[in-house]
Design a protein around this motif. Sequence first.
Motif, PDB file in Angstrom:
ATOM      1  N   ASP A  18      -4.525  36.391  74.102  1.00  0.00           N
ATOM      2  CA  ASP A  18      -5.576  35.372  74.234  1.00  0.00           C
ATOM      3  C   ASP A  18      -4.965  33.974  74.310  1.00  0.00           C
ATOM      4  N   GLU A  64      -5.462  31.341  77.444  1.00  0.00           N
ATOM      5  CA  GLU A  64      -5.943  29.968  77.280  1.00  0.00           C
ATOM      6  C   GLU A  64      -4.983  28.971  77.931  1.00  0.00           C
ATOM      7  N   ARG A  65      -3.681  29.232  77.800  1.00  0.00           N
ATOM      8  CA  ARG A  65      -2.702  28.342  78.404  1.00  0.00           C
ATOM      9  C   ARG A  65      -2.785  28.377  79.929  1.00  0.00           C
ATOM     10  N   GLU A 121      -5.471  28.862  81.649  1.00  0.00           N
ATOM     11  CA  GLU A 121      -6.650  28.074  81.999  1.00  0.00           C
ATOM     12  C   GLU A 121      -6.363  26.574  81.901  1.00  0.00           C
ATOM     13  N   THR A 122      -5.694  26.157  80.824  1.00  0.00           N
ATOM     14  CA  THR A 122      -5.357  24.738  80.630  1.00  0.00           C
ATOM     15  C   THR A 122      -4.445  24.234  81.736  1.00  0.00           C
TER      16      THR A 122
END
Length: 366
Positions: free
Chosen positions: A277, A281-282, A284-285
């Motif tokens: 997860d 998230e990384r 997406e960032t």
Amino acid sequence: MEYERPLFFRVMQYAARADRDVVGMVSGNPDWEPPAALREGLAEYAEADIEAFQYPPSEGLTKLRAEIAQRRGVDIEQVVVTNGAGEANYLAMAAALDRNSGDELLLTDPVYPYYPGKTELLGGTERYVPVAEDGQLDPATVREHASEDTAAILVNTPNNPTGAVYDEATMRELVAIAEDNDALLLSDEVYDHFDYSGRFASALGVDSEHRIVTNSFSKSMAITGFRVGYAVFPEALVDDAKTRHMLVNVAGSQPAQRAVLTALQETGPDYYADNRDLMAERVETFTAALDDAGAEYTTPDGGFYVLARFDDFPGTLDNVERLIDEAGVAGMPGDAFGSAREDWLRFALVTPRVEEAADRLAEYFR
């Protein structure tokens, strides 16, 4: 035999010498904690009897091999514990060439640079199979390239550098192509815990004497320095692989193997899910910031990496060094991974400074 030294070390050394702060996004070294049980296993080993400080069995600790075999649904005798996935792939490629059923290894383009390097080192010939824009590998294209000269088809799923994940149908067809050409499918699955798509399928799901699967605990447990990997060989090839392993290494590290065994036995699925997860998230960032920079990029289905392309800024070594000096971000040149993505740059997202790096890139290219 002449072979090229991979560029990873050169780029990292250049970044280390820079006269400014640099966010390193070159190598796939995880930046999170290993399983707590792994540290506990090391502490227990430090208090062990002196006998535990001597050579372990060459093919790996029996209990570790048994644990791997049980988890992967194979016989323990098929499992060889290796010096990371690097040695596992070396043994697999050597096994394919030693069969004297061709001297050609089919590799994807783009490709992880160590594969062609090992091919040349072992005296084989590399031949490249193109992939789709999203990194997916079409088995029909592989079949067109395969021939009686093919010793092995080497794939990496989830893929470095494209982030592509191959599904069950793809893996079954790749094994079938290997069988039809008396070759081996070599499947490097080191990023198997980092599948964001839910489509990952191991080649071990196909029962065949024509496939070898390699893996490592380096990425999944954030322990690249421990050098504990493994390969699962067909019964007919495992004895020769064990012999080559013994001649090259004698044996692996006993404390590292013991710690990995403890971690395997005592670490639940939440550890792996949390890190997966985190990486998602990384991704997406980082890709959001690439949007701001007007870049073209790949959105990976798995693994640690994003490929990006910026207008009028091809992915050469010179431009990588320029990005280090002027933007303070170190990535890898796309031409290090073959010809198909030579205009691109590859960034490893295994750093807590992903957002900072993304902001620097957005500002630099805006």
